[in-house]
Design a protein around this motif. Sequence first.
Motif, short mmCIF file in Angstrom:
data_model
loop_
_atom_site.label_atom_id
_atom_site.label_comp_id
_atom_site.label_asym_id
_atom_site.label_seq_id
_atom_site.Cartn_x
_atom_site.Cartn_y
_atom_site.Cartn_z
N ALA A 1 -3.56 13.58 3.39
CA ALA A 1 -2.71 14.12 2.33
C ALA A 1 -1.42 14.69 2.91
O ALA A 1 -0.33 14.48 2.37
N ALA A 2 -1.55 15.40 4.03
CA ALA A 2 -0.36 15.94 4.68
C ALA A 2 0.53 14.83 5.21
O ALA A 2 1.77 14.92 5.17
N VAL A 3 -0.10 13.76 5.70
CA VAL A 3 0.66 12.62 6.22
C VAL A 3 1.51 11.99 5.11
O VAL A 3 2.66 11.63 5.32
N LEU A 4 0.93 11.87 3.92
CA LEU A 4 1.65 11.23 2.81
C LEU A 4 2.87 12.04 2.38
O LEU A 4 3.76 11.50 1.73
N ALA A 5 2.91 13.30 2.73
CA ALA A 5 4.07 14.13 2.38
C ALA A 5 5.31 13.75 3.17
O ALA A 5 6.43 14.10 2.78
N ASP A 6 5.13 13.01 4.27
CA ASP A 6 6.27 12.60 5.09
C ASP A 6 6.99 11.45 4.41
O ASP A 6 6.37 10.45 4.04
N PRO A 7 8.31 11.54 4.22
CA PRO A 7 9.05 10.48 3.51
C PRO A 7 8.99 9.12 4.19
O PRO A 7 9.01 8.09 3.52
N VAL A 8 8.93 9.10 5.51
CA VAL A 8 8.85 7.82 6.22
C VAL A 8 7.51 7.14 5.93
O VAL A 8 7.43 5.93 5.72
N VAL A 9 6.45 7.93 5.93
CA VAL A 9 5.13 7.38 5.61
C VAL A 9 5.10 6.89 4.17
O VAL A 9 4.60 5.79 3.88
N ARG A 10 5.65 7.67 3.26
CA ARG A 10 5.68 7.24 1.85
C ARG A 10 6.45 5.94 1.69
O ARG A 10 6.05 5.07 0.91
N ALA A 11 7.54 5.78 2.43
CA ALA A 11 8.32 4.55 2.33
C ALA A 11 7.51 3.35 2.79
O ALA A 11 7.56 2.27 2.18
N ASP A 12 6.74 3.51 3.87
CA ASP A 12 5.91 2.41 4.36
C ASP A 12 4.82 2.05 3.35
O ASP A 12 4.55 0.87 3.10
N VAL A 13 4.18 3.08 2.80
CA VAL A 13 3.12 2.82 1.82
C VAL A 13 3.71 2.16 0.58
O VAL A 13 3.13 1.21 0.02
N ALA A 14 4.86 2.64 0.11
CA ALA A 14 5.50 2.06 -1.07
C ALA A 14 5.88 0.60 -0.83
O ALA A 14 5.69 -0.26 -1.71
N ARG A 15 6.41 0.31 0.34
CA ARG A 15 6.78 -1.07 0.66
C ARG A 15 5.56 -1.99 0.60
O ARG A 15 5.61 -3.09 0.04
N THR A 16 4.44 -1.52 1.16
CA THR A 16 3.22 -2.33 1.15
C THR A 16 2.71 -2.53 -0.27
O THR A 16 2.28 -3.63 -0.64
N LEU A 17 2.75 -1.47 -1.08
CA LEU A 17 2.33 -1.60 -2.47
C LEU A 17 3.18 -2.64 -3.21
O LEU A 17 2.66 -3.47 -3.97
N ALA A 18 4.49 -2.57 -3.00
CA ALA A 18 5.39 -3.51 -3.66
C ALA A 18 5.08 -4.95 -3.25
O ALA A 18 5.02 -5.86 -4.10
N GLU A 19 4.88 -5.16 -1.96
CA GLU A 19 4.58 -6.51 -1.48
C GLU A 19 3.26 -7.02 -2.06
O GLU A 19 3.15 -8.20 -2.44
N GLU A 20 2.25 -6.12 -2.12
CA GLU A 20 0.96 -6.52 -2.66
C GLU A 20 1.07 -6.89 -4.14
O GLU A 20 0.47 -7.87 -4.59
N LEU A 21 1.83 -6.09 -4.90
CA LEU A 21 1.95 -6.37 -6.33
C LEU A 21 2.70 -7.68 -6.57
O LEU A 21 2.29 -8.49 -7.41
#
Length: 316
Positions: free
Chosen positions: A48-68
């Motif tokens: 949860a603390a890791v997800l607060a980092d904007p760089v981590v959020r950007a990576d997760v968001a990119r992967t979500l977008a690609e998957e969708l």
Amino acid sequence: MTTRRTPALTALGVVLLVLAGVSAASAVATLWLRAEVLDPDAWTDTTAAVLADPVVRADVARTLAEELVEAVGLEDRVGALLPFPLGGLADSLGDGATDLVAEGAEALVASDTFADLWQQTNRAAWTEVLRALRGDGRATAVVDGALTLELGRSLELLREALVDRGVPGLEGLDLGDLDARVVLVPAPELERLETMIELLDVAAVVLPVVAVVAGVAGAVALRRLGVGLVSIGGGVVLGALVGVGAVRAARIAAAEILSGGILGEEAAERAVAVVGGAAGGVLLASALVGVVAMAAGGGLLVARDRRVRASAGPSA
């Protein structure tokens, strides 16, 4: 009649107490790290603390977008909505829609709703992995040797957010039950992680035993409280310094383990820094305890020296 301590016995006592201090400091760091890694709740709090980092959020968001985009065939859907003469524009329009997907994913990943889902998914996956590593059954979160996270619910939330934003071709789809997974820890890095956990298990038993045995043996051999406190305190400080190097090496290895999955290299390093920074605090606290022990032992030695001089009286 008291037995005079020989220099060899005194030296042995000092060495044993220094070893006890090093082992104690290392044991504290090991037990703390083991609790962080092997406890699902602690692991969940860390992610949860890791997800607060904007760089981590950007990576997760990119992967979500690609998957969708891949899951729904977005470009094909955009093309199907266009009249035949304009069908050739599907690729370029699909690229624009993909950009909208990425923007929507970043907004979703920053939301409390996704944070709750992220924690639930990580807790479930890590609990399965720990059971598998301990021989309690096969983890469904492990696919082809890699630790994966189930994203079906995340994609449904993302689809709903994108429909609200006006992205075409997504209405009426139900992605909640989609078997969409992303890799958190790739293979064979998961095997390296298993080895690290096994080493933590062994160290968590061996180091405290060494600290107690060496401490008792050193105290019996030395029988001098002041020198004993200085020795064990110095060992604790030395152990904390060694721990700093060990944590640094572990952070490098952990970043390599994580960087092949949903997190990129920079995001993996930032994620590991969350745990590594807390470990630094534990080691600092251990070093401070060692310094206090050394100061107390030094004070006892000074007081003893003054008593000896006072009992000797003034020189003739």
